[in-house]
Design an enzyme around this catalytic site. Sequence first.
Site, PDB file in Angstrom:
ATOM      1  N   THR A   1      73.056  88.575  25.538  1.00 27.02           N
ATOM      2  CA  THR A   1      72.328  89.596  26.274  1.00 27.02           C
ATOM      3  C   THR A   1      71.823  88.750  27.321  1.00 27.02           C
ATOM      4  O   THR A   1      71.389  89.488  28.351  1.00 27.02           O
ATOM      5  CB  THR A   1      71.285  90.326  25.422  1.00 27.02           C
ATOM      6  OG1 THR A   1      70.416  89.446  25.064  1.00 27.02           O
ATOM      7  CG2 THR A   1      72.034  90.939  24.093  1.00 27.02           C
TER       8      THR A   1
ATOM      9  N   ASP B   1      72.605  72.734  31.509  1.00 31.23           N
ATOM     10  CA  ASP B   1      71.519  73.105  30.527  1.00 31.23           C
ATOM     11  C   ASP B   1      70.462  72.151  30.302  1.00 31.23           C
ATOM     12  O   ASP B   1      70.661  71.084  29.794  1.00 31.23           O
ATOM     13  CB  ASP B   1      72.217  73.673  29.198  1.00 31.23           C
ATOM     14  CG  ASP B   1      71.275  74.021  28.106  1.00 31.23           C
ATOM     15  OD1 ASP B   1      71.635  75.124  27.663  1.00 31.23           O
ATOM     16  OD2 ASP B   1      70.386  73.579  28.015  1.00 31.23           O
TER      17      ASP B   1
ATOM     18  N   ASP C   1      69.662  70.896  26.683  1.00 34.50           N
ATOM     19  CA  ASP C   1      70.577  70.105  26.056  1.00 34.50           C
ATOM     20  C   ASP C   1      70.745  68.549  26.986  1.00 34.50           C
ATOM     21  O   ASP C   1      70.706  67.633  26.296  1.00 34.50           O
ATOM     22  CB  ASP C   1      71.973  70.805  26.287  1.00 34.50           C
ATOM     23  CG  ASP C   1      72.235  71.588  25.412  1.00 34.50           C
ATOM     24  OD1 ASP C   1      71.228  71.967  24.326  1.00 34.50           O
ATOM     25  OD2 ASP C   1      72.957  72.729  25.536  1.00 34.50           O
TER      26      ASP C   1
HETATM   27  C1  PRP Z   1      66.555  77.604  29.675  1.00 32.62           C
HETATM   28  C2  PRP Z   1      65.606  77.231  30.582  1.00 32.62           C
HETATM   29  C3  PRP Z   1      64.589  78.656  30.741  1.00 32.62           C
HETATM   30  C4  PRP Z   1      65.702  79.650  30.640  1.00 32.62           C
HETATM   31  C5  PRP Z   1      65.767  80.294  32.131  1.00 32.62           C
HETATM   32  O1  PRP Z   1      65.917  77.697  28.194  1.00 32.62           O
HETATM   33  O2  PRP Z   1      64.612  76.047  30.225  1.00 32.62           O
HETATM   34  O3  PRP Z   1      63.765  78.657  29.772  1.00 32.62           O
HETATM   35  O4  PRP Z   1      66.780  78.936  30.057  1.00 32.62           O
HETATM   36  O5  PRP Z   1      66.834  81.053  32.065  1.00 32.62           O
HETATM   37  P1  PRP Z   1      66.261  82.715  32.672  1.00 32.62           P
HETATM   38  O6  PRP Z   1      65.791  82.464  33.902  1.00 32.62           O
HETATM   39  O7  PRP Z   1      67.825  83.213  32.495  1.00 32.62           O
HETATM   40  O8  PRP Z   1      65.561  83.109  31.286  1.00 32.62           O
HETATM   41  P2  PRP Z   1      66.824  77.901  26.997  1.00 32.62           P
HETATM   42  O9  PRP Z   1      66.767  79.625  26.732  1.00 32.62           O
HETATM   43  O10 PRP Z   1      68.412  77.571  27.292  1.00 32.62           O
HETATM   44  O11 PRP Z   1      66.146  77.460  25.979  1.00 32.62           O
HETATM   45  P3  PRP Z   1      65.931  75.830  25.628  1.00 32.62           P
HETATM   46  O12 PRP Z   1      65.109  75.454  26.598  1.00 32.62           O
HETATM   47  O13 PRP Z   1      65.613  75.988  24.288  1.00 32.62           O
HETATM   48  O14 PRP Z   1      67.351  75.102  25.688  1.00 32.62           O
HETATM   49  N1  URA Z   2      69.097  77.351  31.665  1.00 27.76           N
HETATM   50  C1  URA Z   2      69.503  76.235  31.987  1.00 27.76           C
HETATM   51  O1  URA Z   2      68.914  75.362  31.313  1.00 27.76           O
HETATM   52  N2  URA Z   2      70.132  75.942  32.916  1.00 27.76           N
HETATM   53  C2  URA Z   2      70.738  76.968  33.688  1.00 27.76           C
HETATM   54  O2  URA Z   2      71.462  76.864  34.586  1.00 27.76           O
HETATM   55  C3  URA Z   2      70.109  78.225  33.674  1.00 27.76           C
HETATM   56  C4  URA Z   2      69.329  78.612  32.499  1.00 27.76           C
END
Ligand code: PRP
Ligand code: URA
Length: 209
Positions: free
Chosen positions: A108, A200, A203
């Site tokens: 989602t 990401d 990651d």
């Molecule tokens: C990533 C990033 C933000 C989010 C941005 O985190 O660090 O928190 O996505 O995306 P959005 O603006 O569409 O919400 P992620 O959810 O991948 O989690 P992580 O930091 O644990 O990898």
């Molecule tokens: N979260 C990430 O880490 N990278 C993107 O490009 C979008 C969301």
Amino acid sequence: MAKVHVFDHPLIQHKLSIMRDVNTGCKEFRELLSEIAMLMVYEVTRDFPTEEVEIETPICKTKAKKMAGKPIGIIPILRAGLGMVDGVMSLIPNAKVGHIGLYRDPQTLEPVEYYCKLPEDAEHRQLIVVDPMLATGGSASAAISFIKERGCNNICLVNLIAAPEGIAAVQKAHPDVDIYVAALDEKLNDHGYIIPGLGDAGDRLFGTK
Ligand code: PRP
Ligand code: URA
């Protein structure tokens, strides 16, 4: 409406270009994120209030300036926001750190909260929310809502890379929150990743993929 500040300083842009490169490894990625966070917070705090205090140098008494106003709190959005904390703390060592755990549901793209621990006096602090990526804006908007629900109102958001969609979403949900970014990228792809972005962030920071 909140302001959007884009930092086009050559040092920030140079370091960010290395971070974007797919061949840049975890160690260098981590170091660069920390360095950019430090450079960004230097600019974010540019208009923070100062007060005149009396000090004594080895030569004479004089008036000098110190930071005044609200103490600062840094709120990384877990996980990737953690990579910005050290850089900010290197310039503001007395800041308190609160954590908000959110992940995007891969189907989602909606943010799901799994952790929240703020400083006890968070409502009396100027809060700087940090997260490298502002994509759909769902995570940042939700994080800021959670913080506001706990009585906090002085909040700004610092991201490395933002998509226009994310900026619009945060501005709509939180018109009082200024946004600071190192780059405003083109758009999102169908999976909610920023184009061109850097992939990401979590990651790449922690080596999980
Ligand atoms: C990533 C990033 C933000 C989010 C941005 O985190 O660090 O928190 O996505 O995306 P959005 O603006 O569409 O919400 P992620 O959810 O991948 O989690 P992580 O930091 O644990 O990898
Ligand atoms: N979260 C990430 O880490 N990278 C993107 O490009 C979008 C969301």
